[in-house]
Design a protein around this motif. Structure first.
Motif, PDB file in Angstrom:
ATOM      1  N   SER A  29     -39.056 -44.799 -89.082  1.00 47.17           N
ATOM      2  CA  SER A  29     -38.088 -45.887 -88.867  1.00 47.17           C
ATOM      3  C   SER A  29     -38.146 -46.363 -87.421  1.00 47.17           C
ATOM      4  CB  SER A  29     -36.675 -45.457 -89.242  1.00 47.17           C
ATOM      5  OG  SER A  29     -36.151 -44.520 -88.338  1.00 47.17           O
ATOM      6  N   LEU A  30     -38.232 -45.433 -86.491  1.00 47.40           N
ATOM      7  CA  LEU A  30     -38.333 -45.806 -85.080  1.00 47.40           C
ATOM      8  C   LEU A  30     -39.662 -46.500 -84.786  1.00 47.40           C
ATOM      9  CD1 LEU A  30     -36.768 -42.580 -83.534  1.00 47.40           C
ATOM     10  CD2 LEU A  30     -35.655 -44.779 -84.003  1.00 47.40           C
ATOM     11  N   THR A  31     -40.724 -46.074 -85.458  1.00 48.85           N
ATOM     12  CA  THR A  31     -42.036 -46.703 -85.283  1.00 48.85           C
ATOM     13  C   THR A  31     -42.016 -48.153 -85.751  1.00 48.85           C
ATOM     14  OG1 THR A  31     -43.158 -44.579 -85.516  1.00 48.85           O
ATOM     15  CG2 THR A  31     -44.479 -46.545 -85.910  1.00 48.85           C
ATOM     16  N   PHE A  33     -39.494 -50.144 -85.545  1.00 45.49           N
ATOM     17  CA  PHE A  33     -38.859 -50.889 -84.449  1.00 45.49           C
ATOM     18  C   PHE A  33     -39.820 -51.047 -83.276  1.00 45.49           C
ATOM     19  CE2 PHE A  33     -34.922 -49.083 -86.459  1.00 45.49           C
ATOM     20  CZ  PHE A  33     -34.472 -50.289 -86.972  1.00 45.49           C
ATOM     21  N   SER A  35     -43.044 -51.164 -83.508  1.00 44.76           N
ATOM     22  CA  SER A  35     -44.033 -52.157 -83.945  1.00 44.76           C
ATOM     23  C   SER A  35     -43.502 -53.568 -83.733  1.00 44.76           C
ATOM     24  CB  SER A  35     -44.383 -51.963 -85.423  1.00 44.76           C
ATOM     25  OG  SER A  35     -44.931 -50.706 -85.652  1.00 44.76           O
ATOM     26  N   SER A  36     -42.239 -53.757 -84.044  1.00 39.41           N
ATOM     27  CA  SER A  36     -41.616 -55.068 -83.830  1.00 39.41           C
ATOM     28  C   SER A  36     -41.626 -55.428 -82.347  1.00 39.41           C
ATOM     29  CB  SER A  36     -40.180 -55.076 -84.353  1.00 39.41           C
ATOM     30  OG  SER A  36     -40.148 -54.821 -85.727  1.00 39.41           O
ATOM     31  N   LEU A  37     -41.303 -54.449 -81.509  1.00 36.39           N
ATOM     32  CA  LEU A  37     -41.350 -54.686 -80.060  1.00 36.39           C
ATOM     33  C   LEU A  37     -42.763 -54.984 -79.575  1.00 36.39           C
ATOM     34  CD1 LEU A  37     -38.933 -52.098 -78.423  1.00 36.39           C
ATOM     35  CD2 LEU A  37     -38.804 -54.580 -78.314  1.00 36.39           C
ATOM     36  N   THR A  56     -47.294 -46.878 -80.293  1.00 32.58           N
ATOM     37  CA  THR A  56     -46.857 -47.177 -81.659  1.00 32.58           C
ATOM     38  C   THR A  56     -47.835 -46.608 -82.676  1.00 32.58           C
ATOM     39  OG1 THR A  56     -45.737 -49.176 -80.915  1.00 32.58           O
ATOM     40  CG2 THR A  56     -46.229 -49.030 -83.251  1.00 32.58           C
ATOM     41  N   ALA A 156     -39.013 -55.166 -88.893  1.00 32.81           N
ATOM     42  CA  ALA A 156     -37.661 -54.870 -88.414  1.00 32.81           C
ATOM     43  C   ALA A 156     -36.714 -54.567 -89.580  1.00 32.81           C
ATOM     44  CB  ALA A 156     -37.126 -56.023 -87.575  1.00 32.81           C
ATOM     45  N   GLY A 159     -37.503 -51.227 -90.890  1.00 33.26           N
ATOM     46  CA  GLY A 159     -37.003 -50.230 -89.947  1.00 33.26           C
ATOM     47  C   GLY A 159     -35.525 -49.951 -90.133  1.00 33.26           C
ATOM     48  N   VAL A 160     -34.751 -50.999 -90.370  1.00 31.30           N
ATOM     49  CA  VAL A 160     -33.309 -50.825 -90.602  1.00 31.30           C
ATOM     50  C   VAL A 160     -33.077 -50.017 -91.873  1.00 31.30           C
ATOM     51  CG1 VAL A 160     -31.178 -52.063 -91.206  1.00 31.30           C
ATOM     52  CG2 VAL A 160     -32.616 -52.891 -89.340  1.00 31.30           C
ATOM     53  N   LEU A 163     -34.136 -46.417 -91.318  1.00 30.86           N
ATOM     54  CA  LEU A 163     -33.172 -45.730 -90.460  1.00 30.86           C
ATOM     55  C   LEU A 163     -31.944 -45.330 -91.272  1.00 30.86           C
ATOM     56  CD1 LEU A 163     -32.440 -44.716 -87.657  1.00 30.86           C
ATOM     57  CD2 LEU A 163     -31.442 -46.963 -87.188  1.00 30.86           C
TER      58      LEU A 163
END
Length: 186
Positions: A29-31, A33, A35-37, A56, A156, A159-160, A163
């Motif tokens: 889940s953090l990955t 986010f 990736s989005s960054l 990432t 994203a 990811g949500v 998470l």
């Protein structure tokens, strides 16, 4: 489907396996986010110092290995499909990490986490999980076609959802992930 009323006696390896599986889901889940960054950095929406893309890829590989190696699915054919997608993705990731075709190993790893999302949606009814395979498929296609904004949105959103899954998984007793050991196919 797991029977949450069945309480399996877990040994130390079972507990480590479940914890590692859950850590893999959390890291994934953090990955997503990250990736989005990384995409926002690539298209200059946000400027980030350092090598976020490489980090990432490392976290993606680690989360895939952690979850695939500790997957608890009764049916061995489904388990094999989900885990082998991760291993193929990891091999390709090590071979193609700095090429235009980076989306290919990422796609294989996304197959693994799509399978995990479907598995978890059947077992525990966590909200939004049935959308994840669709979102990750679109994200992979958009990465391949270099349509960054749609890929960013799909990653994203996934990811949500992951998470939320991770939070729900950590609230559950460990034996929920194992189910009944007698039901596993060898």
């Amino acid at each position: 489907m797991a029977n949450t009323e069945h309480i399996e006696i877990l040994d130390s390896l079972d507990k480590i396996s479940v914890i590692t599986y859950r850590l893999g889901i959390t890291l994934f889940s953090l990955t997503l986010f990250l990736s989005s960054l990384a995409i926002t950095d690539d298209i200059s929406l946000v400027l980030i110092d350092g090598s976020l893309k490489e980090f990432t890829f490392i976290t993606l590989a680690l989360s895939a290995a952690m979850s695939a190696a500790n997957l608890h699915v009764y049916d061995k054919k489904i388990r094999m499909l989900i885990t082998w997608s991760a291993w193929i993705g990891l091999v390709l990731l090590s071979l193609l990490d700095d090429s235009r075709f980076f989306w290919l190993p990422v796609g294989f790893i996304f197959v693994t986490f799509s399978g995990i999302a479907l598995k978890e949606s059947f077992c525990f009814k966590v909200m939004g999980l049935r959308l994840v395979p669709f979102l990750l498929c679109i994200a992979t296609l958009m990465l391949a076609m270099e349509v960054w904004l749609i890929a960013l949105i799909c990653l994203a959103l996934s990811g949500v959802i992951f998470l939320f899954l991770a939070i729900q998984k950590w609230r559950m007793p460990l034996h929920f992930d194992i189910g009944n050991k007698g039901n596993y196919q060898n």
